[in-house]
Design a protein around this motif. Structure first.
Motif, mmCIF file in Angstrom:
data_model
loop_
_atom_site.group_PDB
_atom_site.id
_atom_site.type_symbol
_atom_site.label_atom_id
_atom_site.label_comp_id
_atom_site.label_asym_id
_atom_site.label_seq_id
_atom_site.Cartn_x
_atom_site.Cartn_y
_atom_site.Cartn_z
ATOM 1 N N LEU A 1 30.456 7.932 6.676
ATOM 2 C CA LEU A 1 29.161 8.389 6.188
ATOM 3 C C LEU A 1 28.090 7.312 6.330
ATOM 4 O O LEU A 1 28.384 6.116 6.297
ATOM 5 N N ASN A 2 26.840 7.739 6.489
ATOM 6 C CA ASN A 2 25.697 6.829 6.428
ATOM 7 C C ASN A 2 25.090 6.942 5.036
ATOM 8 O O ASN A 2 24.888 8.056 4.539
ATOM 9 N N ILE A 3 24.803 5.815 4.414
ATOM 10 C CA ILE A 3 24.235 5.851 3.071
ATOM 11 C C ILE A 3 23.046 4.902 2.955
ATOM 12 O O ILE A 3 22.906 3.944 3.730
ATOM 13 N N SER A 4 22.200 5.186 2.010
ATOM 14 C CA SER A 4 21.092 4.289 1.674
ATOM 15 C C SER A 4 20.872 4.377 0.163
ATOM 16 O O SER A 4 21.098 5.421 -0.444
ATOM 17 N N PHE A 5 20.473 3.269 -0.446
ATOM 18 C CA PHE A 5 20.231 3.243 -1.882
ATOM 19 C C PHE A 5 19.380 2.032 -2.244
ATOM 20 O O PHE A 5 19.153 1.137 -1.410
ATOM 21 N N LYS A 6 18.938 1.999 -3.464
ATOM 22 C CA LYS A 6 18.150 0.864 -3.961
ATOM 23 C C LYS A 6 19.019 0.097 -4.951
ATOM 24 O O LYS A 6 19.606 0.679 -5.858
ATOM 25 N N TYR A 7 19.077 -1.222 -4.745
ATOM 26 C CA TYR A 7 19.918 -2.079 -5.590
ATOM 27 C C TYR A 7 19.077 -3.255 -6.071
ATOM 28 O O TYR A 7 18.696 -4.124 -5.273
ATOM 29 N N TYR A 8 18.759 -3.279 -7.365
ATOM 30 C CA TYR A 8 17.857 -4.298 -7.930
ATOM 31 C C TYR A 8 16.561 -4.379 -7.119
ATOM 32 O O TYR A 8 16.130 -5.439 -6.677
ATOM 33 N N GLU A 9 15.970 -3.215 -6.877
ATOM 34 C CA GLU A 9 14.689 -3.084 -6.170
ATOM 35 C C GLU A 9 14.777 -3.441 -4.687
ATOM 36 O O GLU A 9 13.765 -3.490 -3.989
ATOM 37 N N LYS A 10 15.980 -3.686 -4.184
ATOM 38 C CA LYS A 10 16.148 -3.995 -2.765
ATOM 39 C C LYS A 10 16.764 -2.782 -2.062
ATOM 40 O O LYS A 10 17.751 -2.218 -2.535
ATOM 41 N N ASN A 11 16.169 -2.377 -0.951
ATOM 42 C CA ASN A 11 16.666 -1.233 -0.204
ATOM 43 C C ASN A 11 17.874 -1.640 0.655
ATOM 44 O O ASN A 11 17.797 -2.579 1.446
ATOM 45 N N ILE A 12 18.968 -0.929 0.471
ATOM 46 C CA ILE A 12 20.205 -1.183 1.224
ATOM 47 C C ILE A 12 20.527 0.058 2.048
ATOM 48 O O ILE A 12 20.456 1.186 1.546
ATOM 49 N N GLU A 13 20.894 -0.155 3.292
ATOM 50 C CA GLU A 13 21.198 0.984 4.162
ATOM 51 C C GLU A 13 22.322 0.616 5.127
ATOM 52 O O GLU A 13 22.371 -0.501 5.658
ATOM 53 N N SER A 14 23.233 1.542 5.338
ATOM 54 C CA SER A 14 24.303 1.311 6.308
ATOM 55 C C SER A 14 23.742 1.426 7.725
ATOM 56 O O SER A 14 22.735 2.087 7.957
ATOM 57 N N SER A 15 24.416 0.757 8.662
ATOM 58 C CA SER A 15 23.962 0.738 10.054
ATOM 59 C C SER A 15 25.153 0.447 10.950
ATOM 60 O O SER A 15 26.306 0.434 10.498
ATOM 61 N N ASP A 16 24.882 0.165 12.231
ATOM 62 C CA ASP A 16 25.966 -0.203 13.146
ATOM 63 C C ASP A 16 26.607 -1.523 12.733
ATOM 64 O O ASP A 16 27.782 -1.763 13.020
ATOM 65 N N GLN A 17 25.824 -2.384 12.075
ATOM 66 C CA GLN A 17 26.347 -3.668 11.621
ATOM 67 C C GLN A 17 26.904 -3.597 10.205
ATOM 68 O O GLN A 17 27.945 -4.175 9.912
ATOM 69 N N ILE A 18 26.213 -2.856 9.331
ATOM 70 C CA ILE A 18 26.642 -2.704 7.944
ATOM 71 C C ILE A 18 27.313 -1.342 7.788
ATOM 72 O O ILE A 18 26.650 -0.308 7.800
ATOM 73 N N LEU A 19 28.636 -1.338 7.666
ATOM 74 C CA LEU A 19 29.400 -0.092 7.628
ATOM 75 C C LEU A 19 29.712 0.330 6.197
ATOM 76 O O LEU A 19 30.047 -0.505 5.360
ATOM 77 N N TYR A 20 29.597 1.628 5.957
ATOM 78 C CA TYR A 20 30.039 2.177 4.664
ATOM 79 C C TYR A 20 31.555 2.279 4.686
ATOM 80 O O TYR A 20 32.140 2.909 5.572
ATOM 81 N N VAL A 21 32.211 1.645 3.714
ATOM 82 C CA VAL A 21 33.676 1.629 3.651
ATOM 83 C C VAL A 21 34.202 2.701 2.702
ATOM 84 O O VAL A 21 35.118 3.449 3.026
ATOM 85 N N GLY A 22 33.624 2.767 1.498
ATOM 86 C CA GLY A 22 34.087 3.736 0.512
ATOM 87 C C GLY A 22 33.578 3.380 -0.868
ATOM 88 O O GLY A 22 32.732 2.484 -1.021
#
Length: 255
Positions: free
Chosen positions: A200-221
């Motif tokens: 899956l591709n995911i995106s979320f906000k963590y302590y006001e910082k935007n985090i998003e999965s990509s080809d480099q950052i993979l969603y594991v579980g």
């Protein structure tokens, strides 16, 4: 395949513990690949929840295989099969016993040879698919080896206790071996799916910082309390507390 109902009933109380062990095994294999000690982030009650879908899938496959065997087996074929097994077990000479076993499982050996040929063809024609042929070949080979050791165990049991191992227990052990072997194979397929960016591709906000999965950052579980990403460049795992995650968005993979 012989399965006595009264003996199966005696084993039902252990089913929950067995599913917990299998569930933890699958989760452990998968998450360990990404350097995650999943037991540190997991409540024991979550194991069955996370493993529920897989347990249903594996059980369905095993049930269909058992149903197919039940439908095609006749009383004569069952008796003939049991006689062949007993003949192998009662053979004292190791090499002759091994030869009889290989002839007895010639259909399985044939399947291994066929997939081995497909593996070699795939190496030259379509290398991207070779992983799956290697996995299937390894799965079938593992089954052959484990069944052989089970034959040897059954022989040792007969020599030690002067009686044969009950057919129901023997067949349940085979079913369990198939279940666990397929479970391990499935774990590596899930790893492959994630590393190829097909999760899956995911995106979320963590302590006001935007985090998003990509080809480099993979969603594991994720578990009830944590979410995991893997940085393929740094070869490091990113762990996020779900209590601090906001605006979580989940999308299907692009690939």
């Amino acid at each position: 395949m012989i399965l006595e109902t009264n003996k199966i009933k005696n084993l039902i109380p252990y089913l929950g513990s067995l599913l917990l062990i299998c569930g933890y095994l699958k989760l452990s294999i998968y998450y360990n690949y990404f350097n995650i000690q999943i037991s540190d982030y997991l409540e024991i009650t979550e194991i069955l929840t996370l493993f529920f879908y897989d347990a249903i899938k594996y059980s369905t496959i095993v049930f269909l295989a058992f149903l197919f065997t039940f439908l095609i087996d006749t009383q004569e074929s069952i008796e003939e099969n049991e006689n062949e097994k007993n003949d192998i077990i009662d053979t004292n000479n190791f090499f002759l016993r091994l030869k009889k076993f290989l002839i007895f499982r010639l259909n399985l050996i044939g399947s291994i040879v066929i997939f081995l040929i497909f593996t070699l063809i795939s190496y030259y024609v379509n290398p991207k698919k070779i992983f799956y042929f290697i996995l299937i070949t390894s799965f079938l080979t593992s089954i052959l080896i484990l069944i052989y050791f089970l034959f040897e165990f059954k022989r040792k049991y007969k020599i030690s206790y002067g009686k044969e191992l009950n057919s129901t227990y023997y067949n349940l052990i085979i079913i369990f071996i198939l279940f666990v072997t397929y479970l391990i194979q499935s774990s590596f397929l899930d790893i492959r799916k994630t590393t190829e960016g097909k999760n899956l591709n995911i995106s979320f906000k963590y302590y006001e910082k935007n985090i998003e999965s990509s080809d480099q950052i993979l969603y594991v579980g994720e578990t009830k309390g944590y979410l995991f990403l893997f940085d393929t460049k740094k070869k490091s795992t990113l762990v996020f507390s779900r209590n601090d995650i906001n605006n979580l968005e989940i999308k299907k993979p692009n690939k």
